[in-house]
Design an enzyme around this catalytic site. Structure first.
Site, PDB file in Angstrom:
ATOM      1  N   SER A 329       0.462  -1.038   0.817  1.00 38.87           N
ATOM      2  CA  SER A 329       0.001  -0.082  -0.228  1.00 38.87           C
ATOM      3  C   SER A 329       0.789   1.585   0.005  1.00 38.87           C
ATOM      4  O   SER A 329       1.322   1.778  -1.071  1.00 38.87           O
ATOM      5  CB  SER A 329      -1.014   0.107   1.284  1.00 38.87           C
ATOM      6  OG  SER A 329      -1.930   0.282   1.108  1.00 38.87           O
ATOM      7  N   ASP A 410      -8.411  -5.018  -6.069  1.00 39.30           N
ATOM      8  CA  ASP A 410      -8.352  -3.512  -5.135  1.00 39.30           C
ATOM      9  C   ASP A 410      -8.719  -2.581  -5.942  1.00 39.30           C
ATOM     10  O   ASP A 410      -8.038  -1.902  -6.607  1.00 39.30           O
ATOM     11  CB  ASP A 410      -6.443  -4.205  -5.413  1.00 39.30           C
ATOM     12  CG  ASP A 410      -6.422  -3.233  -4.478  1.00 39.30           C
ATOM     13  OD1 ASP A 410      -6.688  -1.796  -3.503  1.00 39.30           O
ATOM     14  OD2 ASP A 410      -4.580  -2.510  -4.335  1.00 39.30           O
ATOM     15  N   HIS A 442      -7.763  -5.248  -1.894  1.00 37.83           N
ATOM     16  CA  HIS A 442      -6.121  -4.648  -1.312  1.00 37.83           C
ATOM     17  C   HIS A 442      -5.127  -5.165  -0.279  1.00 37.83           C
ATOM     18  O   HIS A 442      -3.744  -5.201  -0.242  1.00 37.83           O
ATOM     19  CB  HIS A 442      -6.382  -3.614  -0.726  1.00 37.83           C
ATOM     20  CG  HIS A 442      -5.530  -2.705  -0.172  1.00 37.83           C
ATOM     21  ND1 HIS A 442      -4.441  -1.798  -1.951  1.00 37.83           N
ATOM     22  CD2 HIS A 442      -4.993  -1.584   0.873  1.00 37.83           C
ATOM     23  CE1 HIS A 442      -3.838  -1.218  -1.191  1.00 37.83           C
ATOM     24  NE2 HIS A 442      -3.841  -0.868   0.189  1.00 37.83           N
TER      25      HIS A 442
END
Length: 474
Positions: A329, A410, A442
């Protein structure tokens, strides 16, 4: 829960001990979830039909975790006050049924609680609160706001008071999986009650973590952890794996992680494993968390580079010629940023990371996040800030072999971000590999995929550092 007619989506709720009231957390009808973080608390009777009472009408931030006192006369919840900011400080609010008034308790506390529970006599609220990379239990006196730290290490969760002087909770650390503990709130001495995974872990290597602090950006003290590898011998040298947390307003904590970023997975593969809670991380005060607005590629990068200098100077067993960096991320964004700004790593791993702050803005399901932290690309000021912090702007400098991992589902950071960075490296004849999970979002949520994730990642970093793992990876 959701109501298709009113379009209300209930995120959380609590029922009073007598069952006569329910408090629920909900986004207002027609609220645009893409760029609004306003989430409200409502209180309703279960005895008859009436309009729910709106307890947070004058506050524009996110509310969460409603919790009734044991007598049902008061309601506590966590409240952010800054609109559009997911990492604002959580404050503790109390609502009294008789007076219909709300007040904040311990309003100036510079930490951000994550969950609340009442003591049996309703005189104290127990707040599970991150503090300097640990998830600790604090008590807050309801009448005075006076606070006391009840635990000092590791990570606590699932707090449940059992009488006026003791509580149960789940404790874990980087080398101990979660087990139930009992805590005397007077002397703060924990007692371990379970050892659920004793047999499964008795032959598993789990390295304890070591704290270190160093001078980071702006002259601030920055905190990190180091884990020594399997079979450690101080006379030998070892490769180093730098794990970069996401968020960016999160923190690497002293807990037993079951996800892809358990540091002992890398220590067990033969790496000195380092995590650094750079500027922007939570649990070090709100100013530290807020400090990287418009500076995603600035203070955190400085912290990481100075942290590496500190570690490689202090710990002589770290081989500076065999370092790798991994992140997910925001950590994946920072991996891309590192690739454009330094060549000290033998290889990199970027999981669901942002390559372009501009295309990433237009593709995310959380517009409020880049809007607040960076800016809007159609505005001159916002465009300038986005470009200033854009890894893609430095694509010509990328030279480090990189493994990209991404899930098709995602919507936080679309897969096109990893595809773009991977394509650019391949076109420039720089070693790159893309691992694609069509059924993941994600995160990696499925057990089989998690095994494949670790296999790909550990194989990549051991191969590029010429490291022989203590066990077969493939």
């Amino acid at each position: 829960m959701s109501d298709p007619l009113t379009r209300w989506s209930v995120d959380d709720y609590a029922i009073s001990p007598l069952g006569d009231r329910v408090a629920f957390v909900v986004r207002a009808p027609n609220s645009n979830m893409a760029y609004s973080t306003k989430v409200d608390v409502y209180l309703a009777s279960t005895q008859d039909y009436c309009r729910p009472r709106h307890l947070t009408a004058r506050i524009n931030g996110t509310a969460s975790m409603p919790t009734f006192s044991s007598d049902g006369r008061r309601l506590a919840w966590l409240q952010m006050e800054t609109p559009g900011y997911e990492s604002d400080r959580n404050r503790v609010y109390l609502y009294t049924m008789a007076t219909r008034e709300s007040v904040a308790v311990a309003y100036d506390w510079d930490l951000s609680p994550q969950s609340l529970s009442w003591s049996k006599d309703d005189k104290v609220i127990y707040a599970l609160t991150p503090n300097k990379g640990r998830n600790l239990i604090h008590s807050i006196e309801v009448g005075t706001g006076k606070r006391k730290e009840l635990t000092t290490c590791g990570s606590a969760g699932g707090v449940r008071p059992i009488d006026e002087k003791s509580l149960l909770y789940v404790y874990s650390s980087e080398n101990q999986s979660g087990d139930i503990h009992k805590l005397d709130t007077a002397d703060c001495k924990p007692i371990r009650l379970t050892n659920v995974n004793k047999e499964k872990l008795e032959n598993v290597f789990l390295s304890p973590s070591e704290d270190f602090w160093f001078g980071g950006a702006q002259g601030d003290r920055v905190h990190g952890w180091l884990l020594r590898p399997f079979g450690f011998d101080s006379r030998k040298s070892y490769p180093m794996a730098l794990l970069i947390h996401g968020g960016p307003h999160q923190a690497s904590t002293q807990c037993f992680s079951h996800a892809q970023w358990n540091p002992n997975m890398y220590a067990s593969a033969g790496f000195v494993t380092v995590v650094i809670n750079f500027h922007g991380s939570s649990s070090y005060g709100q100013n530290f968390t807020d400090s990287i607005q418009h500076r995603w590629g600035d203070y955190p990068y400085v912290d990481l580079m100075r942290g590496i200098d500190y570690v490689t100077t202090k710990y002589k067993f770290v081989d500076k010629s065999r370092m790798v960096a991994l992140g997910g991320s925001y950590g994946g964004y920072m991996v891309n940023w590192l690739n454009g700004h330094t060549d000290i790593f033998k290889c990199l791993v970027a999981h669901d990371g942002k390559f372009s702050t501009v295309s990433g803005f237009y593709g995310t399901d959380e517009l409020w996040f880049p809007e607040r932290d960076l800016g809007k690309p159609w505005e001159d000021t916002g465009r300038a800030i986005l470009e200033q912090n854009n890894p893609e702007r430095f694509a010509a400098n990328f030279n480090t072999p990189t493994l990209f991992v991404h899930g098709e589902k995602d919507f936080r950071i679309p897969i096109t971000e990893s595809l773009g960075a991977w394509m650019m490296l391949r076109r420039r004849d720089i070693p790159a590999r893309l691992v694609y999970f069509p059924d993941e979002d994600h995160w990696i949520n499925h057990g089989g995929n998690s095994i494949r994730w670790y296999t790909e990642v550990l194989d990549w970093i051991t191969r590029w550092t010429n490291t022989t793992s203590p066990y077969a990876i493939r």
